[in-house]
Write a protein that holds these residues in place. Sequence first.
Motif, mmCIF file in Angstrom:
data_model
loop_
_atom_site.group_PDB
_atom_site.id
_atom_site.type_symbol
_atom_site.label_atom_id
_atom_site.label_comp_id
_atom_site.label_asym_id
_atom_site.label_seq_id
_atom_site.Cartn_x
_atom_site.Cartn_y
_atom_site.Cartn_z
ATOM 1 N N ALA A 265 0.131 -7.509 2.820
ATOM 2 C CA ALA A 265 0.806 -7.805 1.553
ATOM 3 C C ALA A 265 0.157 -7.065 0.389
ATOM 4 N N SER A 266 -1.095 -6.678 0.532
ATOM 5 C CA SER A 266 -1.815 -6.032 -0.571
ATOM 6 C C SER A 266 -1.959 -4.516 -0.415
ATOM 7 N N CYS A 267 -1.278 -3.916 0.539
ATOM 8 C CA CYS A 267 -1.507 -2.485 0.805
ATOM 9 C C CYS A 267 -1.079 -1.574 -0.344
ATOM 10 N N PHE A 268 -0.202 -2.031 -1.232
ATOM 11 C CA PHE A 268 0.224 -1.210 -2.365
ATOM 12 C C PHE A 268 -0.397 -1.651 -3.687
ATOM 13 N N ASP A 269 -1.301 -2.613 -3.644
ATOM 14 C CA ASP A 269 -1.828 -3.193 -4.888
ATOM 15 C C ASP A 269 -2.433 -2.163 -5.841
ATOM 16 N N LEU A 270 -3.257 -1.268 -5.338
ATOM 17 C CA LEU A 270 -3.885 -0.271 -6.210
ATOM 18 C C LEU A 270 -2.837 0.664 -6.806
ATOM 19 N N ALA A 271 -1.945 1.170 -5.989
ATOM 20 C CA ALA A 271 -0.897 2.076 -6.483
ATOM 21 C C ALA A 271 0.002 1.358 -7.481
ATOM 22 N N GLN A 272 0.364 0.122 -7.192
ATOM 23 C CA GLN A 272 1.211 -0.641 -8.098
ATOM 24 C C GLN A 272 0.485 -0.880 -9.430
ATOM 25 N N ALA A 273 -0.784 -1.191 -9.372
ATOM 26 C CA ALA A 273 -1.562 -1.406 -10.599
ATOM 27 C C ALA A 273 -1.634 -0.130 -11.441
ATOM 28 N N LYS A 274 -1.783 1.009 -10.787
ATOM 29 C CA LYS A 274 -1.831 2.286 -11.523
ATOM 30 C C LYS A 274 -0.499 2.559 -12.218
ATOM 31 N N ILE A 275 0.608 2.311 -11.538
ATOM 32 C CA ILE A 275 1.932 2.547 -12.129
ATOM 33 C C ILE A 275 2.202 1.532 -13.235
ATOM 34 N N TYR A 276 1.775 0.295 -13.031
ATOM 35 C CA TYR A 276 1.917 -0.721 -14.070
ATOM 36 C C TYR A 276 1.189 -0.271 -15.342
ATOM 37 N N THR A 277 -0.042 0.181 -15.180
ATOM 38 C CA THR A 277 -0.833 0.634 -16.326
ATOM 39 C C THR A 277 -0.187 1.842 -16.993
ATOM 40 N N LEU A 278 0.327 2.756 -16.193
ATOM 41 C CA LEU A 278 1.020 3.924 -16.741
ATOM 42 C C LEU A 278 2.208 3.483 -17.595
ATOM 43 N N MET A 279 3.006 2.571 -17.067
ATOM 44 C CA MET A 279 4.162 2.094 -17.838
ATOM 45 C C MET A 279 3.715 1.338 -19.088
ATOM 46 N N GLU A 280 2.705 0.501 -18.945
ATOM 47 C CA GLU A 280 2.243 -0.319 -20.073
ATOM 48 C C GLU A 280 1.674 0.545 -21.196
ATOM 49 N N LYS A 281 0.941 1.579 -20.840
ATOM 50 C CA LYS A 281 0.268 2.406 -21.856
ATOM 51 C C LYS A 281 1.132 3.557 -22.363
ATOM 52 N N ASP A 282 2.111 3.988 -21.584
ATOM 53 C CA ASP A 282 2.896 5.168 -21.945
ATOM 54 C C ASP A 282 4.359 4.836 -22.261
ATOM 55 N N CYS A 283 5.074 4.310 -21.297
ATOM 56 C CA CYS A 283 6.523 4.073 -21.453
ATOM 57 C C CYS A 283 6.834 2.875 -22.351
ATOM 58 N N TYR A 284 6.104 1.783 -22.186
ATOM 59 C CA TYR A 284 6.357 0.568 -22.961
ATOM 60 C C TYR A 284 6.247 0.809 -24.467
ATOM 61 N N LEU B 63 -5.865 6.310 -0.287
ATOM 62 C CA LEU B 63 -6.145 4.924 0.052
ATOM 63 C C LEU B 63 -4.878 4.208 0.507
ATOM 64 N N THR B 64 -3.785 4.460 -0.183
ATOM 65 C CA THR B 64 -2.512 3.835 0.188
ATOM 66 C C THR B 64 -2.060 4.337 1.558
ATOM 67 N N ARG B 65 -2.224 5.625 1.802
ATOM 68 C CA ARG B 65 -1.882 6.193 3.108
ATOM 69 C C ARG B 65 -2.718 5.518 4.210
ATOM 70 N N ALA B 66 -3.999 5.292 3.947
ATOM 71 C CA ALA B 66 -4.863 4.610 4.925
ATOM 72 C C ALA B 66 -4.403 3.163 5.136
ATOM 73 N N ASN B 67 -3.976 2.512 4.069
ATOM 74 C CA ASN B 67 -3.474 1.133 4.179
ATOM 75 C C ASN B 67 -2.213 1.040 5.032
ATOM 76 N N MET B 68 -1.504 2.143 5.148
ATOM 77 C CA MET B 68 -0.249 2.157 5.902
ATOM 78 C C MET B 68 -0.480 2.018 7.415
ATOM 79 N N GLU B 69 -1.710 2.260 7.875
ATOM 80 C CA GLU B 69 -2.006 2.137 9.299
ATOM 81 C C GLU B 69 -1.818 0.702 9.773
ATOM 82 N N LYS B 70 -2.164 -0.251 8.898
ATOM 83 C CA LYS B 70 -1.974 -1.666 9.206
ATOM 84 C C LYS B 70 -1.542 -2.350 7.912
ATOM 85 N N PRO B 71 -0.247 -2.281 7.590
ATOM 86 C CA PRO B 71 0.243 -2.810 6.309
ATOM 87 C C PRO B 71 0.022 -4.316 6.149
#
Length: 178
Positions: free
Chosen positions: A140-159, A130-138
């Motif tokens: 401000a929100s093209c990384f939102d899903l990926a950023q949310a996944k990494i945020y959740t990973l950090m919040e649930k695992d690293c934090y 999905l992020t790769r597809a968003n790169m065709e026409k970037p």
Amino acid sequence: MCRGLDSLPITCLERAKELKALFGSFLQKSDHCVTGQCKKTDKVRLNLDEPLKWKESFDKLLSSQNGLCLYRAFLVSEFSEENIAFYLACEDYKNSKPSKMSAKAKKIYDEFIASDAPREVNLDHTTKALTRANMEKPTASCFDLAQAKIYTLMEKDCYPRFLKSSTYLELSRKAKTG
């Protein structure tokens, strides 16, 4: 993957060391300021109960310049600093001028998401596609899903691991007894 301590901005690494070393004396002087922080031009005031607030929520940790520096240094020690670097790159990207978005989006994608990226973050195939597809026409929100996944990973695992780290436990203990 992470490049280790070399990838951490030297001022942030110095700040983390200063926080650990100087926090005890700061607790006795509530107006004590630390210089040489993540942003050289800013003077950040440390609050007596600042480390205790970091435990309240992951957002409170990330919104604290001192907490962010210490958390970033912790991630370097865990070889997962690429997560916070990606998250912060996405935050910066959202505030970019439209004329610079395309170039910044490509840089973020190449550094963190592309297969064999130098600092590849852990994302599932669907999110990457999905992020790769968003790169065709970037946008401000093209990384939102990926950023949310990494945020959740950090919040649930690293934090939670950060909150159990000896550095955080020592700082919170000093803040409680301060």
